[in-house]
Design an enzyme around this catalytic site. Structure first.
Site, PDB file in Angstrom:
ATOM      1  CG  ASP A 176      -1.877   1.275   1.225  1.00 46.51           C
ATOM      2  OD1 ASP A 176      -2.903   1.061   0.497  1.00 46.51           O
ATOM      3  OD2 ASP A 176      -1.609   2.129   1.812  1.00 46.51           O
TER       4      ASP A 176
ATOM      5  CD  GLU B 202      -4.663   4.289  -1.144  1.00 45.80           C
ATOM      6  OE1 GLU B 202      -4.576   4.721  -0.028  1.00 45.80           O
ATOM      7  OE2 GLU B 202      -5.480   4.354  -2.128  1.00 45.80           O
TER       8      GLU B 202
ATOM      9  CG  ASN C  59      -4.771  11.712  -5.000  1.00 46.25           C
ATOM     10  OD1 ASN C  59      -4.119  11.858  -6.023  1.00 46.25           O
ATOM     11  ND2 ASN C  59      -5.450  10.604  -4.498  1.00 46.25           N
TER      12      ASN C  59
ATOM     13  CG  HIS D  10      -7.354  13.620  -7.882  1.00 43.46           C
ATOM     14  ND1 HIS D  10      -7.493  12.428  -7.268  1.00 43.46           N
ATOM     15  CD2 HIS D  10      -8.194  14.686  -7.545  1.00 43.46           C
ATOM     16  CE1 HIS D  10      -8.387  12.885  -6.094  1.00 43.46           C
ATOM     17  NE2 HIS D  10      -8.703  14.270  -6.460  1.00 43.46           N
TER      18      HIS D  10
ATOM     19  CG  ASP E 255      -4.539   9.143 -11.810  1.00 42.08           C
ATOM     20  OD1 ASP E 255      -5.008   8.817 -10.800  1.00 42.08           O
ATOM     21  OD2 ASP E 255      -5.325   9.764 -12.620  1.00 42.08           O
TER      22      ASP E 255
END
Length: 365
Positions: free
Chosen positions: A243, A286, A251, A256, A260
């Site tokens: 994770d 994630e 973010n 964002h 990404d």
């Protein structure tokens, strides 16, 4: 009177023979074979001296000698240099042009006679027609003048109609075969296209578009396959959950697009560093899962540590650096998939509680 009886008997006999070889003709399957069959029957069974069958070459607009038995081919062999006759030339060419039969009793006084092997004195030629379609001509010559009469013309016209009907059937059969072959080719092509489309859909249904790793659906399938194989052969299997640490902060602070980029970049690292037999995938958000077959816990931990270091040292979205926490669990005999995943998940959250950016297993405190 006797001559009349003999003549009439001969005509009836030939008519019966025509009926007999009409039945035999059913088994003939191509045009060339048909020409030779009829020529042999006319000379061999019906007793005429000579028989030549010309087929129409529509492109060249001429008649081509296809089969010959008798004077023009006494050895009854394949014609190596077939005679060609232009439409309108000679008796045969004239019959092809007018589509009407022609009986010449004395060729010596006929000014449109084409000599082939050797001159003849009488000739009977009839067109091979089906409807308005000319297929060729049926021709017979004799060295004797006046050798053919109206009864002979009727017999030849009957045979010519039989040839034409058979040629039309052969032609239709060939067209059906061609159409069938084309249809089968199209079906095969469409089948291939459909398979490609289905494979693409299957691929798209199994792949996460952002990371280009397998998605949760495909991971579930791989897990089932590997657990079944491990249980059957008593092998080893490990799962690695990872994770990305503080991903929400990425973010919130960088946007964002940066988030990404981080997810895609971590996916690339997992893919590059995994073996062909491993299956890295996006588990959700994630979080990533790597299915590592034929690998014990210690080897899986070592692999996870290399991944952790690679992620930590990578720059994302320019100069952005992130870390990841890892949980490792290995299959135990008789254990279920949810049980192993649960232990890997617990190890992952233990890594989070202990400060993140580390690898933990189900036995580590």
């Amino acid at each position: 009177m006797d001559v009349f009886v003999d003549s009439k008997t001969k005509v009836l006999l030939r008519a019966n023979l025509v009926n007999e070889f009409a039945i035999k003709m059913v088994s003939v399957i191509n045009a060339k074979e048909l020409a030779w069959f009829v020529a042999r029957e006319i000379v061999g069974s019906l007793g005429y001296e000579d028989c030549v069958i010309y087929y129409l070459n529509e492109e060249a607009n001429c008649l081509v000698q296809t089969a010959a038995i008798g004077v023009k081919n006494p050895s009854d062999q394949e014609i190596l240099n077939p005679l060609t006759i232009e439409i309108g030339v000679g008796v045969t060419g004239h019959v092809a042009l007018t589509k009407k039969s022609m009986l010449v009793s004395d060729l010596s006084v006929h000014d449109n006679y084409v000599t082939d092997v050797e001159p003849a004195l009488s000739e009977l030629c009839v067109p091979i027609i089906f409807g308005d379609r000319l297929y060729g001509v049926l021709d017979s010559e004799c060295k004797t003048a006046g050798a053919y009469g109206e009864e002979d013309r009727k017999i030849f016209e009957t045979v010519a109609r039989m040839i034409a009907a058979k040629l039309a059937l052969i032609e239709q059969t060939e067209l059906v075969k061609q159409y069938t072959a084309e249809l089968e080719a199209k079906v095969e092509e469409r089948t291939r296209e459909l398979k490609v489309a289905n494979d693409k859909l299957e691929y798209l249904a199994s792949i996460d578009p952002l990371t280009e790793l397998v998605n949760r659906r495909r991971l579930d399938e791989v897990l089932a396959q590997e657990f079944e194989r491990t249980s059957r052969y008593q092998g080893e299997l490990s799962l690695i959950l990872l994770d990305i640490d503080h991903f929400k902060t990425v973010n919130d602070t960088r946007g964002h697009q940066a988030g990404d980029e981080v997810i895609a970049g971590v996916g690339r690292i997992a893919k590059v560093m995994s073996r062909i037999s491993d299956t890295p995938g996006r588990w959700g958000g994630e979080e990533f899962l790597i299915v590592v077959p034929q690998t014990n816990r210690d080897s899986a931990v070592a692999f996870a540590e290399k991944l952790r270091q690679a992620i930590e040292n990578e720059k994302f979205f320019g100069d952005l650096r992130v870390s990841a926490s890892f949980g490792v669990a290995s299959f135990r005999p008789g254990e279920t998939i949810p049980a192993v995943l649960q232990r890997a998940d617990e190890a992952l959250y233990r890594a989070k509680r202990l400060g993140r950016n580390r690898v933990e297993t189900e036995t580590t405190a």
